[in-house]
Design an enzyme around this catalytic site. Structure first.
Site, PDB file in Angstrom:
ATOM      1  N   HIS A 136       0.952  -1.156   0.048  1.00 10.67           N
ATOM      2  CA  HIS A 136      -0.090   0.038   0.102  1.00 10.67           C
ATOM      3  C   HIS A 136       0.947   1.248  -0.130  1.00 10.67           C
ATOM      4  CE1 HIS A 136      -2.756   3.064   1.072  1.00 10.67           C
ATOM      5  NE2 HIS A 136      -1.897   3.351   2.131  1.00 10.67           N
ATOM      6  N   HIS A 141       1.302   4.907  -2.566  1.00  7.69           N
ATOM      7  CA  HIS A 141       1.858   6.508  -2.238  1.00  7.69           C
ATOM      8  C   HIS A 141       3.092   6.972  -3.009  1.00  7.69           C
ATOM      9  CE1 HIS A 141      -1.019   7.647   0.996  1.00  7.69           C
ATOM     10  NE2 HIS A 141      -0.720   6.387   1.641  1.00  7.69           N
ATOM     11  N   GLU A 182      -5.525   9.534  -0.110  1.00  2.00           N
ATOM     12  CA  GLU A 182      -6.011   8.226   0.272  1.00  2.00           C
ATOM     13  C   GLU A 182      -7.077   7.674  -0.625  1.00  2.00           C
ATOM     14  OE1 GLU A 182      -4.526   5.842   1.782  1.00  2.00           O
ATOM     15  OE2 GLU A 182      -3.270   6.824   3.216  1.00  2.00           O
ATOM     16  N   SER A 201      -4.134   0.922  -4.517  1.00  3.58           N
ATOM     17  CA  SER A 201      -3.421  -0.307  -4.005  1.00  3.58           C
ATOM     18  C   SER A 201      -4.660  -1.439  -3.599  1.00  3.58           C
ATOM     19  CB  SER A 201      -2.677   0.162  -2.820  1.00  3.58           C
ATOM     20  OG  SER A 201      -3.555   0.464  -1.741  1.00  3.58           O
TER      21      SER A 201
HETATM   22  N1  HBI Z   1       1.070   6.316   9.941  1.00  7.48           N
HETATM   23  N2  HBI Z   1       2.581   4.761   9.021  1.00  7.48           N
HETATM   24  C1  HBI Z   1       1.361   5.767   8.809  1.00  7.48           C
HETATM   25  N3  HBI Z   1       0.817   5.958   7.649  1.00  7.48           N
HETATM   26  C2  HBI Z   1      -0.421   6.634   7.578  1.00  7.48           C
HETATM   27  O1  HBI Z   1      -1.036   6.958   6.521  1.00  7.48           O
HETATM   28  C3  HBI Z   1      -0.849   7.383   8.902  1.00  7.48           C
HETATM   29  C4  HBI Z   1      -0.055   7.142  10.234  1.00  7.48           C
HETATM   30  N4  HBI Z   1      -0.638   7.649  11.246  1.00  7.48           N
HETATM   31  C5  HBI Z   1      -1.549   8.727  11.323  1.00  7.48           C
HETATM   32  C6  HBI Z   1      -2.435   8.656  10.066  1.00  7.48           C
HETATM   33  N5  HBI Z   1      -1.946   8.296   8.873  1.00  7.48           N
HETATM   34  C7  HBI Z   1      -3.530   9.243   9.714  1.00  7.48           C
HETATM   35  O2  HBI Z   1      -4.401   9.371  11.098  1.00  7.48           O
HETATM   36  C8  HBI Z   1      -3.353  10.939   9.482  1.00  7.48           C
HETATM   37  O3  HBI Z   1      -4.278  11.365   8.259  1.00  7.48           O
HETATM   38  C9  HBI Z   1      -3.215  11.876  10.517  1.00  7.48           C
HETATM   39 FE    FE Z   2      -1.974   5.179   2.968  1.00  5.83          FE
END
Ligand code: HBI
Ligand code: FE
Length: 281
Positions: A136, A141, A182, A201
């Site tokens: 993913h 991304h 997303e 993904s």
């Molecule tokens: N941590 N590794 C990772 N990947 C994310 O996409 C991610 C995260 N922590 C918080 C988060 N996304 C979402 O809550 C954010 O939009 C804040």
């Molecule tokens: Fe993501």
């Protein structure tokens, strides 16, 4: 070197990743030698299956950038991607054990460092996985981090997130991330195409998001998007559509503090709700 506490995200199960490997900023080194042949194979098969679905469904911005990930046969080395990525947009990817808390997440993005989960799903999770894994994070991304506009938007989101955390407004800003980075759709070629990583993904949601008559597709409007609740365990019920990538940067330049105050006075909107007068595309 402080150790990072475990993060449960929005799920009630313990996360997969080993958080004892992480540094205080939640990053960890990709242990490349630890990937098994079966894991490289999983990556290759996911990549093949997903790339066969892109034409007519994924944004051309994504399709053009995908080869920047490098060879599809094996899990890529982060350093090798970083050689190209840093030159292209000044971004780099850093390994993480999985979901990390919001503030360290925003802080990495604000520094143009994108956290990439370093483990891959098990074969029985081939169709669907609850937590983000390396497929993913990389496939979904990283290609658009090579796009200068998206690269700037995601950094601005990180900077905005740090301010939102101080203002207690993370939830509202996270909805914007959810419905753009997303699960975003973009107008292209007289139709809509996906640019959101959660769609790109996913084997089922790519077709569903652009072609199914079920979900609502609405032109993205900032306030509306930030009021809209979302589902993390089903396909989306509503997608927000941008006209072009530049629209994202315009959003990122919004003065968010007064907007949060205004949005607190308004009710949230259900994931499948339409407001009076709204015309889905
Ligand atoms: N941590 N590794 C990772 N990947 C994310 O996409 C991610 C995260 N922590 C918080 C988060 N996304 C979402 O809550 C954010 O939009 C804040
Ligand atoms: Fe993501």
């Amino acid at each position: 070197m402080g150790q990072a506490p475990v993060v449960y995200g929005q799920s009630d199960r313990p996360p997969r990743g080993d958080y004892t490997r992480a540094h205080a900023d939640y990053t960890c080194t990709q242990d490349y030698a630890a990937y098994t042949e079966a894991e490289h194979d999983t990556y290759h098969h996911l990549y093949e299956r997903q790339s066969a679905l892109l034409a007519g469904r994924a944004s051309q911005h994504f399709i053009d950038a995908l080869p920047s990930l490098g060879a599809k046969e094996r899990i890529p080395r982060f350093e090798e991607i970083n050689d190209r990525l840093f030159k292209a947009t000044g971004w780099e990817i850093v390994g993480v054990p999985g979901l990390i808390p919001e503030v360290p997440f925003f802080s990495l993005l604000a520094q143009r460092k994108f956290p990439v989960t370093d483990w891959i799903r098990k074969p029985e999770e081939f169709e669907y996985i609850v937590e983000p894994d390396i497929f993913h994070d990389l496939f979904g991304h990283v290609p658009l981090l090579f796009n200068p506009v998206m690269a700037d938007f995601i950094q601005a989101y990180g900077q905005g997130g740090l301010k939102a955390a101080e203002l207690g407004a993370c939830e509202m800003l996270s909805r914007l991330y959810w419905y753009t980075v997303e699960f975003g759709l973009i107008r292209e070629d007289g139709g809509v195409r996906a640019y959101g990583a959660g769609i790109l993904s996913s084997v089922g949601e790519l077709e569903y998001s652009v072609n199914s008559p079920q979900p609502h597709r609405l032109p993205l409007q900032l306030e509306r998007t930030m009021r809209t609740l979302y589902k993390i365990d089903t396909y989306q019920q509503t997608y927000f559509v941008i006209d072009d990538m530049q629209q994202l940067l315009a959003l990122a330049n919004t003065e968010f503090a007064p907007l949060y105050e205004q949005l607190r006075q308004q009710p949230t909107v259900g994931a499948r709700e339409l407001l009076a007068g709204e015309q889905p595309l």
